[in-house]
Each structure stands twice: as structure tokens, then as C-alpha cells.
Design a protein around this motif. Structure first.
Motif, PDB file in Angstrom:
ATOM      1  N   LYS A  57      -8.395   6.906   1.506  1.00 11.56           N
ATOM      2  CA  LYS A  57      -9.386   6.213   2.336  1.00 11.56           C
ATOM      3  C   LYS A  57      -8.827   5.861   3.722  1.00 11.56           C
ATOM      4  O   LYS A  57      -9.561   5.347   4.566  1.00 11.56           O
ATOM      5  N   THR A  58      -7.526   6.126   3.937  1.00 15.67           N
ATOM      6  CA  THR A  58      -6.943   5.842   5.261  1.00 15.67           C
ATOM      7  C   THR A  58      -6.035   6.971   5.734  1.00 15.67           C
ATOM      8  O   THR A  58      -6.310   7.619   6.740  1.00 15.67           O
ATOM      9  N   ALA A  62      -9.653  10.428   4.937  1.00 14.02           N
ATOM     10  CA  ALA A  62      -8.296  10.035   5.321  1.00 14.02           C
ATOM     11  C   ALA A  62      -7.833  10.899   6.487  1.00 14.02           C
ATOM     12  O   ALA A  62      -8.276  12.034   6.662  1.00 14.02           O
ATOM     13  N   MET A  67       0.850  -1.197   0.000  1.00 13.77           N
ATOM     14  CA  MET A  67       0.000   0.000   0.000  1.00 13.77           C
ATOM     15  C   MET A  67       0.880   1.239   0.000  1.00 13.77           C
ATOM     16  O   MET A  67       1.855   1.330   0.749  1.00 13.77           O
ATOM     17  N   SER A  68       0.554   2.192  -0.850  1.00 11.85           N
ATOM     18  CA  SER A  68       1.346   3.416  -0.920  1.00 11.85           C
ATOM     19  C   SER A  68       1.109   4.257   0.324  1.00 11.85           C
ATOM     20  O   SER A  68       0.142   4.079   1.057  1.00 11.85           O
ATOM     21  N   ASP A 119       0.221   7.384   0.468  1.00 16.16           N
ATOM     22  CA  ASP A 119      -0.989   8.202   0.351  1.00 16.16           C
ATOM     23  C   ASP A 119      -2.168   7.360  -0.114  1.00 16.16           C
ATOM     24  O   ASP A 119      -2.168   6.829  -1.217  1.00 16.16           O
ATOM     25  N   ASP A 120      -3.153   7.248   0.753  1.00 15.84           N
ATOM     26  CA  ASP A 120      -4.372   6.519   0.442  1.00 15.84           C
ATOM     27  C   ASP A 120      -5.541   7.351   0.957  1.00 15.84           C
ATOM     28  O   ASP A 120      -5.744   7.450   2.171  1.00 15.84           O
ATOM     29  N   VAL A 132      -3.117  10.170   4.479  1.00 16.43           N
ATOM     30  CA  VAL A 132      -2.418  10.945   3.449  1.00 16.43           C
ATOM     31  C   VAL A 132      -1.329  11.793   4.108  1.00 16.43           C
ATOM     32  O   VAL A 132      -1.433  12.170   5.276  1.00 16.43           O
ATOM     33  N   ARG A 173      -4.814   0.015   7.411  1.00 17.82           N
ATOM     34  CA  ARG A 173      -3.596   0.255   6.616  1.00 17.82           C
ATOM     35  C   ARG A 173      -2.901  -1.059   6.270  1.00 17.82           C
ATOM     36  O   ARG A 173      -2.281  -1.196   5.216  1.00 17.82           O
TER      37      ARG A 173
END
Length: 290
Positions: free
Chosen positions: A7-8, A119, A1-2, A4-5, A10, A256
Motif C-alpha cells: 500500500k506504500t 505501491a 513497518m516492514s 515491503d508494503d 515495495v 510510511r
């Protein structure tokens, strides 16, 4: 997972890049324990990220309950957010003045209400300001926006469900409080509560999930923290803490990591520790004292 997401979690760089997006909404959800001696509303009025609205966690709660900042009724959540100009089609970023503390609770609350375009700002306002980024003291211009809410009951547990999970041991109950409070060695900050923890629960202090700068550890490091605490990540999880705030940091960390079968015990120790009929454990345990 990057990193920046939306939905979680940033980064401050992501938020700076998207600050002028028309459908971005920023919430300052700062909240502190009474002994912190900090006034989140006054701090917001003095300096906040440009365009941020203040999210009052104690006001946007179920005030019919004697327990602190319990999740509000759907109608109250909808009306408060509409008045703040936050609604359907918005990407929400929530932050707090501690780094990563109460913002996770508001992230969970939005998820509970069926809103997943939210996020947490990694490192929060302290990191934003440490990088010399812009703040302002002007209130934002707000236009009403309808929000469609579909409460996701699977994301919250009540005392009866947690009691059953404790007895059956089919779900990991994970406590975000400090090791001393978990063991019962330190008094609870709220008067009248017993000391100790829910039988069978594991201890992952929320601070162990964060780096020194207040940002969240990467998913592999998060997984190691849970495993080192004796948590079986193949089981569903219930997060808990003192009053349902730092438990949400554990929930955010699991999300995450890609673990989605988790729920939050909203009453947490404020409820469990209050009732003498509910069993407690104290002292050191074989695993879980982090």
C-alpha cells in the motif's frame, strides 16, 4: 513497518517475486521537468519492466485547468485506467525512470481516487536495471477492467484551504522544493511565477528523504528529517512543491511513518506563485531550511 508494503512501497526483490502474479499491474509513470531533456514515452518504448503500462501524467489530468497535470475528473481517470486494463482487484506497482520521483504522484492520485492497493517501486527503474533484472520493449496485452472510484476529497487541498491553513497555523504546510527556491534565492522554472514560499510553511526538500541509491529512508530516519526541519508531526499536514509532483514524495514518506492526516496542495507553487494577491515569504527562516 516492514520494507515491503503493497500500500506504500515495495522493493525490487518483492516485485521480481510477484512479477507473474495474474492480478499485478505495473505502471511506468516517468515524468521529467522540461530542462531534463528526457522523453519518458520514448524511454518506455525502448525498455520497461515486463508487463508495464505507460501512465502519461500530463494526459491523465484535468486539461480544463491552466495549471500543470492537475488531478483529473473521476470519469476521465476511470476511463483511462480501464483502457489500460487496470481496475478492481488489481495490485498496482508504479515506478519511474528517475528512481523515486513522479511515481509518488501517481500513488497519491490512486489514493485520491479511493484505490489503496498501490505501491511505489523503491528505487524505481534505475535500481531494477542496476540489479540486472529483466526489461522488455514489447507493449503489454491489455484487457479492459472496470474500476470503482470513490474520490477521497480529504487528500487534496485547494488554494482557499491552504490560505486558511497559512493564516491559522493549525496545519503544517511542508514544501518539497529546494532550499534556494523556498527562500526565493533561485528563480522558478516556470515563467511568470514569483519567488518565495507560502507564509508559515516549512521546507523539506524531497531529496532529503531519499538514500544515495534513490530508495526512501526508513521510517525513523524520515521522522528525523521532518523534525529537524521544524515540522510539528502532531499537526495535520499539507504538502506542496512546484506543481504537485514532489509534494507526493513527502506524502508517501508520511504514510510510511504511519502519519495519515496529510493532504496535497494540487496547485502548489504554480498556482500560489502566480497570483500577486497571495502573500509570500522570502529569505532564511529559523527552522526548515533543509
Amino acid at each position: 513497518m516492514s520494507q515491503d508494503d503493497p500500500k506504500t512501497l515495495v522493493s525490487t526483490g518483492w516485485l521480481a517475486q510477484h512479477l507473474k502474479d495474474p492480478d499485478l499491474r505495473i505502471l511506468d509513470a516517468s515524468w521529467y521537468l522540461p530542462d531534463a531533456g528526457r522523453d519518458p514515452r520514448a524511454e518506455y518504448d525502448a525498455a520497461h519492466i515486463p508487463g508495464a503500462r505507460f501512465f502519461d501524467m500530463d494526459d491523465i489530468s484535468d486539461q480544463r485547468s491552466d495549471l500543470p497535470h492537475m488531478a483529473p475528473p473521476v470519469e476521465k481517470f476511470m476511463s483511462r485506467l480501464r483502457a489500460m486494463g487496470v481496475g478492481d482487484g488489481h495490485q498496482v506497482v508504479v515506478y519511474d525512470g528517475a528512481g523515486l520521483f513522479s511515481a509518488a504522484r501517481v500513488w497519491w492520485l490512486f489514493r485520491l481516487m479511493g484505490q489503496d492497493n498501490i505501491a511505489v517501486l523503491d528505487g524505481g527503474l534505475p535500481k531494477w536495471q542496476a540489479e540486472g533484472r529483466e526489461v522488455e520493449d514489447m507493449p503489454p496485452v491489455v484487457r479492459d477492467r472496470h474500476m470503482t472510484v470513490r474520490r477521497q476529497n480529504s487528500l487534496v487541498k485547494d488554494v482557499t484551504q491552504v490560505s486558511a491553513a497559512s493564516k491559522l497555523q493549525d496545519t503544517e504546510i511542508i514544501d518539497a522544493r529546494s532550499a534556494a527556491r523556498f527562500r526565493g534565492d533561485a528563480p522558478e522554472p516556470r515563467e511568470g511565477l514569483r519567488a518565495g514560499h507560502i507564509p508559515g510553511s516549512k521546507n523539506v526538500h524531497y531529496a532529503s528523504l531519499l538514500n544515495d541509491d534513490g530508495t526512501m529512508k526508513d521510517p525513523d530516519a524520515l521522522r528525523r528529517v521532518f523534525e529537524d526541519a521544524g515540522v510539528d508531526l502532531s499537526k495535520p499536514a499539507i504538502t506542496t512543491c512546484g506543481s504537485g509532483v514532489t509534494a507526493a514524495i513527502l506524502s508517501l514518506a508520511m504514510e510510511r511513518m504511519g502519519k495519515t492526516d496529510h493532504a496535497l496542495y494540487d496547485g502548489s507553487w504554480s498556482e500560489w506563485g502566480m497570483f500577486p494577491g497571495l502573500p509570500i515569504e522570502t529569505g532564511p527562516v529559523a527552522t526548515g531550511d533543509t
